[in-house]
Design an enzyme around this catalytic site. Structure first.
Site, PDB file in Angstrom:
ATOM      1  N   ASP A 160       0.870  -0.938  -0.002  1.00  0.00           N
ATOM      2  CA  ASP A 160       0.183   0.105  -0.018  1.00  0.00           C
ATOM      3  C   ASP A 160       0.859   1.168  -0.021  1.00  0.00           C
ATOM      4  O   ASP A 160       1.541   1.397   1.060  1.00  0.00           O
ATOM      5  CB  ASP A 160      -0.923  -0.132   1.360  1.00  0.00           C
ATOM      6  CG  ASP A 160      -1.679   1.282   1.687  1.00  0.00           C
ATOM      7  OD1 ASP A 160      -1.636   2.206   0.525  1.00  0.00           O
ATOM      8  OD2 ASP A 160      -2.429   1.354   2.510  1.00  0.00           O
ATOM      9  N   LYS A 200       2.850  11.322  -3.037  1.00  0.00           N
ATOM     10  CA  LYS A 200       1.704  10.724  -4.143  1.00  0.00           C
ATOM     11  C   LYS A 200       0.870  11.568  -4.591  1.00  0.00           C
ATOM     12  O   LYS A 200       0.246  11.568  -5.751  1.00  0.00           O
ATOM     13  CB  LYS A 200       0.978   9.914  -3.137  1.00  0.00           C
ATOM     14  CG  LYS A 200       0.136   8.895  -3.538  1.00  0.00           C
ATOM     15  CD  LYS A 200      -0.717   7.698  -2.928  1.00  0.00           C
ATOM     16  CE  LYS A 200      -1.712   7.192  -3.194  1.00  0.00           C
ATOM     17  NZ  LYS A 200      -2.297   6.343  -2.191  1.00  0.00           N
ATOM     18  N   ASP A 217     -13.082   5.389   2.855  1.00  0.00           N
ATOM     19  CA  ASP A 217     -11.663   5.708   3.200  1.00  0.00           C
ATOM     20  C   ASP A 217     -11.134   7.138   3.596  1.00  0.00           C
ATOM     21  O   ASP A 217     -11.188   8.077   2.645  1.00  0.00           O
ATOM     22  CB  ASP A 217     -10.796   5.313   2.142  1.00  0.00           C
ATOM     23  CG  ASP A 217      -9.157   5.385   2.255  1.00  0.00           C
ATOM     24  OD1 ASP A 217      -8.899   5.747   3.165  1.00  0.00           O
ATOM     25  OD2 ASP A 217      -8.415   4.663   1.349  1.00  0.00           O
TER      26      ASP A 217
END
Ligand code: AMP
Length: 619
Positions: free
Chosen positions: A23, A87, A211
């Site tokens: 992840d 990211k 999430d």
């Protein structure tokens, strides 16, 4: 996975290679595997450490690089050389992020709004791919240290809304880190797998994956049918998460302590201390009713009730996103069978209560919300290792993919919402006599005119044998593989000449941009349709003018005087109609010229010229 086999050549024992699940998160990253004995997924950790590796990279002045917890310590003391949230920059250009540039404390290079962002530290430049690779390398090294065996293969997760560029950037980062990335899978898909959903073919189920991490919120609605996953919709807020919870507590205490905004801004260490205490209070109150501490000899306290009042408006913002996602999925709430909770902030009891209340169901939160995505990736790795052949994964393309055709029009080859993997092909032809090259511009988007879409790449098909316009047959095929990476192939079918391009590390867009592109397409639909009609009519008219001209050059002597005069007049009025760009007039004059030329063309045309005269769709 880690079965022991015997190498037939050497007779020695050999371990089957391990495939890890990774992840690669915005705030934290981690690695998981399927435990060889228990067959259960586990997140890897070294003794006395956490499974989570902060996605932070620190570069010291001597050129040494630290990753993870050690790097995180420099976030405050050396913010300009400590990179977090890389990211968020993957597959992006400066234009994509300039509104949020102040969020990053390090130097982002903006020399060209259309190029991928770079980060400058001392005199070196790093791309987000380089930075992600450093994090992946750290995870790889960690895993090798714990497992005492080399690790070369991985499954890496990405958000469901990641586009081709961002998926490719993730894959490139893996490669740079020395990993063979067997599959890129969606985070919500991984989360579902961690609950055992979709592993066995067990009919149809609709799942909402909620999430809420430290800095981002994502909601994805998935459909699983007989082991096949499909993303029905995604929504979220790229700047909403647990950090905002901490800030809300900070503000509450700031008010209680009578500290002005100015005072706080001028005292970064006080601000930092309050923020850290805020996070501590938030976590403590997830399992307790009352928090109290001291700061600079002053008492700070917070009850669970106070906390809930502070967080409620923020959690309600996530519900607004959930509503949109459910609507986009075309579902009513009662069609959602399971709600899966992901991300550290779902440890807040009120989050579970509000989400459960909205969906009208008890949420699934028994799997560790920090580890769930990596655990799911490990399960996928196990499937790829051949240990579970029942499951099949499927995603969809968020935007249409196509090429530019005559009149700057978008010709869609793979439509939006197509299942991944997917492939499709269309045939095109040359526009001018003797054309030996064909430029194929590949676009992503929903608008009819290509300039309103995103140019992904250009492919030049060279070496087409010279032949009259319209005779070459060029098949353009689009193939999206299981990772969502696009390969475009162009082949001239008469000669077999071919060329292909893999769409790599082109500039990315986030889900907000995808949403904006879809909204733009809808609000401009009317204009787009008329622009397309005009472009099509103009192309046809221009083409007819060209072929008539060519025909006359070769065959004028075979026409009677009246035919020549009528043709010249019709050509002139078509030319005029094209100049004024009036669609109806163009169509009218095209038809007239066609009517005049058809009788004599039929009379004298040879087969090759005949092909050219039909005014067919020319690329
Ligand atoms: P993630 O990005 O998924 O790692 O989530 C990190 C966020 O979860 C941070 O904002 C943490 O403060 C928050 N978090 C972690 N543990 C807890 C907890 N026990 N209660 C509330 N929030 C938590």
């Amino acid at each position: 996975m880690a079965k022991i086999g015997i190498n037939i050549a050497t007779g020695s024992l050999q371990k089957e290679e391990i495939i890890v699940g990774i992840d690669l998160g915005t705030t934290n990253s981690l690695v998981a595997i399927i435990h060889p004995e228990t067959k259960q997924p586990i997140a890897l950790k070294e003794h006395n450490t956490n499974t989570l590796v902060p996605s932070v990279v620190y570069f010291n002045k001597l050129g040494d690089i630290l990753v993870g917890d050690e790097a995180k310590e420099f976030l405050i003391s050396a913010p300009e050389r400590t990179i977090f949230s890389a990211k968020r920059l993957l597959g992006k250009n400066y234009g994509d992020i300039k509104n949020n540039a102040s969020f990053f404390s390090y130097k982002i290079i903006d020399e060209d709004a259309n190029r991928q962002v770079k980060i400058k530290i001392d005199n070196k430049f790093y791309s987000p791919v380089d930075l992600s690779a450093l994090i992946l390398k750290e995870l790889k090294t960690r895993a090798e240290h714990i497992l005492k065996t080399p690790v070369h293969k991985a499954v890496i997760t990405v958000p469901a809304y990641f586009n081709d560029a961002q998926r490719q950037a993730t894959r490139d980062a893996g490669k740079l880190a020395g990993l063979d990335v067997l599959r890129i899978i969606n985070e919500p898909t991984a989360a579902s797998l961690a609950y055992g959903l979709g592993i066995k073919k067990e009919g149809q189920k609709t799942i909402a994956v909620y999430d809420l991490g430290g800095g981002t919120f994502d909601i994805s609605i998935l459909n699983i049918n007989e082991g096949v996953f499909e993303v029905l919709s995604t929504n979220g807020d790229t700047y909403l998460g647990g950090d905002d919870f901490d800030m809300a507590i900070l503000k509450y205490w700031q008010k209680k302590m009578n500290i002005s905004d100015e005072e706080l801004l001028n005292n970064p260490s006080l601000m930092q201390a309050l923020r850290l205490k805020g996070e501590e209070a938030k976590k403590y109150l997830s399992t307790n009713e009352f928090y109290t501490t001291t700061l600079n000899d002053k008492m700070l306290s917070l009850t669970k009730n106070d906390l809930n009042n502070l967080l409620k408006p923020l959690i309600n913002k996530t519900i607004v996103c959930c509503k949109k996602a459910v609507k986009d999925a075309g579902l009513s709430l009662n069609k959602i069978d399971e709600i899966i909770m992901v991300g550290g902030s779902t440890r807040v009891p009120l989050v579970n209560d509000i989400v459960g209340e909205y969906f009208g169901k008890v949420v699934n939160n028994s799997v560790n919300p920090d580890e769930i995505v990596a655990l799911g990736a490990a399960i996928q790795a196990d499937i790829l290792a051949g240990n579970n052949k029942d499951a099949l994964l499927l995603d969809i393309t968020p935007l249409s993919l196509g090429i530019e055709t005559a009149g700057e029009l978008m010709d869609v080859i793979i439509a939006r919402n197509s299942k991944i993997p997917s492939s499709a092909a269309r045939e095109y032809t040359t526009q001018v006599d003797g054309q030996i090259n064909m430029r194929i511009s590949i676009y992503q988007g929903e608008r009819d005119i290509v300039k309103d879409n995103r140019l992904l790449a250009t492919l030049n098909l060279k070496g087409i044998p010279a032949m009259p316009a319209g005779l070459a047959k060029v098949s353009v095929s689009f193939i999206i593989n299981t990772d969502g990476i696009l390969t475009v192939k162009a082949k001239e079918l008469r000669s077999g000449v071919e060329q292909f391009i893999e769409i790599k590390s082109q500039l990315g867009i986030d889900d907000e941009t995808v949403e904006k592109m879809l909204l733009d397409a809808m609000s401009n639909a009317k204009n787009d349709i008329s622009a397309r009609a005009l472009a099509e009519a103009s192309t046809e008219g221009e083409q007819l003018l060209k072929t008539t001209e060519r025909f006359l050059q070769k065959n004028a002597g075979l026409l009677i005087e009246n035919e020549l005069a009528e043709t010249a007049e019709a050509m002139q009025s078509l030319q005029l109609a094209l100049t004024v760009a009036d669609k109806n007039l163009i169509q009218n004059k095209t038809e007239m010229l066609n009517d005049i030329s058809r009788p004599y063309a039929e009379r004298i045309m040879n087969s090759a010229v005949g092909e050219a005269m039909k005014g067919k769709n020319i690329f």
